[in-house]
Design a protein around this motif. Structure first.
Motif, PDB file in Angstrom:
ATOM      1  N   GLY A   1      -5.573   7.851   3.489  1.00 23.81           N
ATOM      2  CA  GLY A   1      -4.576   8.279   2.514  1.00 23.81           C
ATOM      3  C   GLY A   1      -5.065   8.106   1.088  1.00 23.81           C
ATOM      4  N   PHE A   2      -5.691   6.970   0.795  1.00 23.91           N
ATOM      5  CA  PHE A   2      -6.227   6.752  -0.552  1.00 23.91           C
ATOM      6  C   PHE A   2      -7.396   7.688  -0.842  1.00 23.91           C
ATOM      7  N   ILE A   3      -8.177   8.044   0.173  1.00 25.05           N
ATOM      8  CA  ILE A   3      -9.251   9.032  -0.017  1.00 25.05           C
ATOM      9  C   ILE A   3      -8.641  10.355  -0.481  1.00 25.05           C
ATOM     10  N   CYS A   4      -7.506  10.724   0.075  1.00 24.78           N
ATOM     11  CA  CYS A   4      -6.844  11.969  -0.317  1.00 24.78           C
ATOM     12  C   CYS A   4      -6.203  11.882  -1.698  1.00 24.78           C
ATOM     13  N   LEU A   5      -5.849  10.687  -2.151  1.00 27.11           N
ATOM     14  CA  LEU A   5      -5.100  10.548  -3.398  1.00 27.11           C
ATOM     15  C   LEU A   5      -5.939  10.154  -4.610  1.00 27.11           C
ATOM     16  N   ILE A   6      -7.041   9.492  -4.421  1.00 16.70           N
ATOM     17  CA  ILE A   6      -7.858   9.066  -5.564  1.00 16.70           C
ATOM     18  C   ILE A   6      -8.634  10.289  -6.065  1.00 16.70           C
ATOM     19  N   PRO A   7      -8.430  10.666  -7.341  1.00 16.34           N
ATOM     20  CA  PRO A   7      -8.976  11.936  -7.843  1.00 16.34           C
ATOM     21  C   PRO A   7     -10.479  12.119  -7.637  1.00 16.34           C
ATOM     22  N   GLY A   8     -11.289  11.144  -7.952  1.00 19.47           N
ATOM     23  CA  GLY A   8     -12.739  11.310  -7.826  1.00 19.47           C
ATOM     24  C   GLY A   8     -13.182  11.549  -6.402  1.00 19.47           C
ATOM     25  N   ILE A   9     -12.650  10.770  -5.499  1.00 22.59           N
ATOM     26  CA  ILE A   9     -13.012  10.922  -4.083  1.00 22.59           C
ATOM     27  C   ILE A   9     -12.460  12.232  -3.541  1.00 22.59           C
ATOM     28  N   ARG A  10     -11.213  12.550  -3.922  1.00 25.69           N
ATOM     29  CA  ARG A  10     -10.599  13.798  -3.468  1.00 25.69           C
ATOM     30  C   ARG A  10     -11.410  15.007  -3.944  1.00 25.69           C
ATOM     31  N   GLN A  11     -11.862  14.981  -5.202  1.00 29.61           N
ATOM     32  CA  GLN A  11     -12.656  16.085  -5.742  1.00 29.61           C
ATOM     33  C   GLN A  11     -13.964  16.247  -4.961  1.00 29.61           C
ATOM     34  N   LEU A  12     -14.576  15.118  -4.610  1.00 32.39           N
ATOM     35  CA  LEU A  12     -15.819  15.161  -3.847  1.00 32.39           C
ATOM     36  C   LEU A  12     -15.600  15.798  -2.473  1.00 32.39           C
ATOM     37  N   VAL A  13     -14.566  15.342  -1.781  1.00 33.46           N
ATOM     38  CA  VAL A  13     -14.266  15.878  -0.444  1.00 33.46           C
ATOM     39  C   VAL A  13     -13.867  17.346  -0.541  1.00 33.46           C
ATOM     40  N   LEU A  14     -12.998  17.685  -1.507  1.00 34.58           N
ATOM     41  CA  LEU A  14     -12.569  19.071  -1.670  1.00 34.58           C
ATOM     42  C   LEU A  14     -13.738  19.979  -2.044  1.00 34.58           C
ATOM     43  N   GLY A  15     -14.626  19.478  -2.882  1.00 36.31           N
ATOM     44  CA  GLY A  15     -15.792  20.273  -3.263  1.00 36.31           C
ATOM     45  C   GLY A  15     -16.631  20.653  -2.065  1.00 36.31           C
ATOM     46  N   ARG A  16     -16.800  19.703  -1.161  1.00 34.67           N
ATOM     47  CA  ARG A  16     -17.569  20.000   0.058  1.00 34.67           C
ATOM     48  C   ARG A  16     -16.833  20.961   0.974  1.00 34.67           C
ATOM     49  N   LEU A  17     -15.522  20.773   1.096  1.00 35.66           N
ATOM     50  CA  LEU A  17     -14.754  21.664   1.965  1.00 35.66           C
ATOM     51  C   LEU A  17     -14.636  23.060   1.378  1.00 35.66           C
ATOM     52  N   LEU A  18     -14.363  23.159   0.073  1.00 32.15           N
ATOM     53  CA  LEU A  18     -14.174  24.466  -0.548  1.00 32.15           C
ATOM     54  C   LEU A  18     -15.475  25.244  -0.695  1.00 32.15           C
ATOM     55  N   SER A  19     -16.609  24.573  -0.561  1.00 32.62           N
ATOM     56  CA  SER A  19     -17.878  25.307  -0.631  1.00 32.62           C
ATOM     57  C   SER A  19     -18.058  26.211   0.590  1.00 32.62           C
ATOM     58  N   HIS A  20     -17.267  25.969   1.619  1.00 34.35           N
ATOM     59  CA  HIS A  20     -17.338  26.785   2.826  1.00 34.35           C
ATOM     60  C   HIS A  20     -16.208  27.808   2.902  1.00 34.35           C
ATOM     61  N   VAL A  21     -15.386  27.895   1.854  1.00 32.77           N
ATOM     62  CA  VAL A  21     -14.227  28.775   1.861  1.00 32.77           C
ATOM     63  C   VAL A  21     -14.444  29.903   0.863  1.00 32.77           C
ATOM     64  N   VAL A  22     -14.087  31.108   1.262  1.00 37.60           N
ATOM     65  CA  VAL A  22     -14.157  32.264   0.371  1.00 37.60           C
ATOM     66  C   VAL A  22     -12.728  32.678   0.037  1.00 37.60           C
TER      67      VAL A  22
ATOM     68  N   THR B   1       0.828  -1.207   0.000  1.00 41.39           N
ATOM     69  CA  THR B   1       0.000   0.000   0.000  1.00 41.39           C
ATOM     70  C   THR B   1       0.868   1.265   0.000  1.00 41.39           C
ATOM     71  N   ALA B   2       2.022   1.204   0.670  1.00 41.83           N
ATOM     72  CA  ALA B   2       2.927   2.359   0.674  1.00 41.83           C
ATOM     73  C   ALA B   2       3.498   2.601  -0.721  1.00 41.83           C
ATOM     74  N   VAL B   3       3.898   1.537  -1.409  1.00 42.92           N
ATOM     75  CA  VAL B   3       4.475   1.675  -2.755  1.00 42.92           C
ATOM     76  C   VAL B   3       3.419   2.183  -3.741  1.00 42.92           C
ATOM     77  N   VAL B   4       2.222   1.596  -3.706  1.00 40.82           N
ATOM     78  CA  VAL B   4       1.144   2.036  -4.591  1.00 40.82           C
ATOM     79  C   VAL B   4       0.770   3.486  -4.279  1.00 40.82           C
ATOM     80  N   GLY B   5       0.706   3.823  -3.014  1.00 38.42           N
ATOM     81  CA  GLY B   5       0.373   5.189  -2.617  1.00 38.42           C
ATOM     82  C   GLY B   5       1.401   6.201  -3.095  1.00 38.42           C
ATOM     83  N   LEU B   6       2.687   5.866  -2.994  1.00 39.20           N
ATOM     84  CA  LEU B   6       3.720   6.781  -3.461  1.00 39.20           C
ATOM     85  C   LEU B   6       3.653   6.972  -4.974  1.00 39.20           C
TER      86      LEU B   6
END
Length: 167
Positions: free
Chosen positions: A95-116, A38-43
């Motif tokens: 860690g994979f939630i942070c690195l997988i583009p689709g999931i990351r975009q979903l999480v970031l979209g929710r977080l950035l909706s609260h940021v100006v 998992t460390a090698v794949v993650g890197l």
């Protein structure tokens, strides 16, 4: 502060419990191999996603745009990389939630909706009386008489004599 302290105490205990449980099921060496895998794949994923994010940020900066989303993605990628290098399966999931583009975009979209994001910086302004003040400070001309109206905009100084000069 306490939730963060509890996280640093509870998470390692949960990680040990999961590692021991997995080790009992599949054996110690396969468990260690899985953690290493998992460390090698993650890197590898981190490298690929990091390069892609940097390229998008450079493109936005060349177009004169603020790469706010790419900066947030960079933070997520760094956190994801650290979590994947940390031995354990629970941190690997995050860690994979942070690195997988689709999931990351979903999480970031929710977080950035609260940021100006505010573009530009206030350098101060000249008051009618000639005194300079920072519009954020609430001083120099504002003695608590209620909310101030601040109008932001761009300006360009033009020399009035330049129009009348001949070549």
């Amino acid at each position: 502060m306490r939730p963060l302290l509890l996280l640093f105490i509870i998470l390692p205990i949960l990680e040990m419990w999961v590692l021991i449980s997995v080790g009992e099921e599949i054996g110690a060496l396969p468990t260690i191999g899985l953690v290493f895998f998992t460390a090698v794949v993650g890197l590898a994923l981190l490298k690929r996603q990091g390069i892609s994010t940097v390229m998008r940020a450079q493109q936005k900066m060349q177009m004169g745009e603020l790469p706010a989303k790419e900066m947030a993605e960079g933070i997520f990628l760094a956190v994801g990389g650290v979590l994947l290098l940390t031995p354990g399966f629970i941190t690997d999931v995050f860690g994979f939630i942070c690195l997988i583009p689709g999931i990351r975009q979903l999480v970031l979209g929710r977080l950035l909706s609260h940021v100006v994001v505010v573009h530009g910086a206030h350098t101060g302004y000249q008051q009618p009386g000639g005194q300079g003040a920072d519009p954020r400070s609430g001083s120099a001309g504002h003695e608590g008489k209620g909310p101030r109206n601040v109008i932001e905009g761009d300006y360009k100084r033009e020399d009035p004599d330049s129009e009348h000069k001949s070549d």
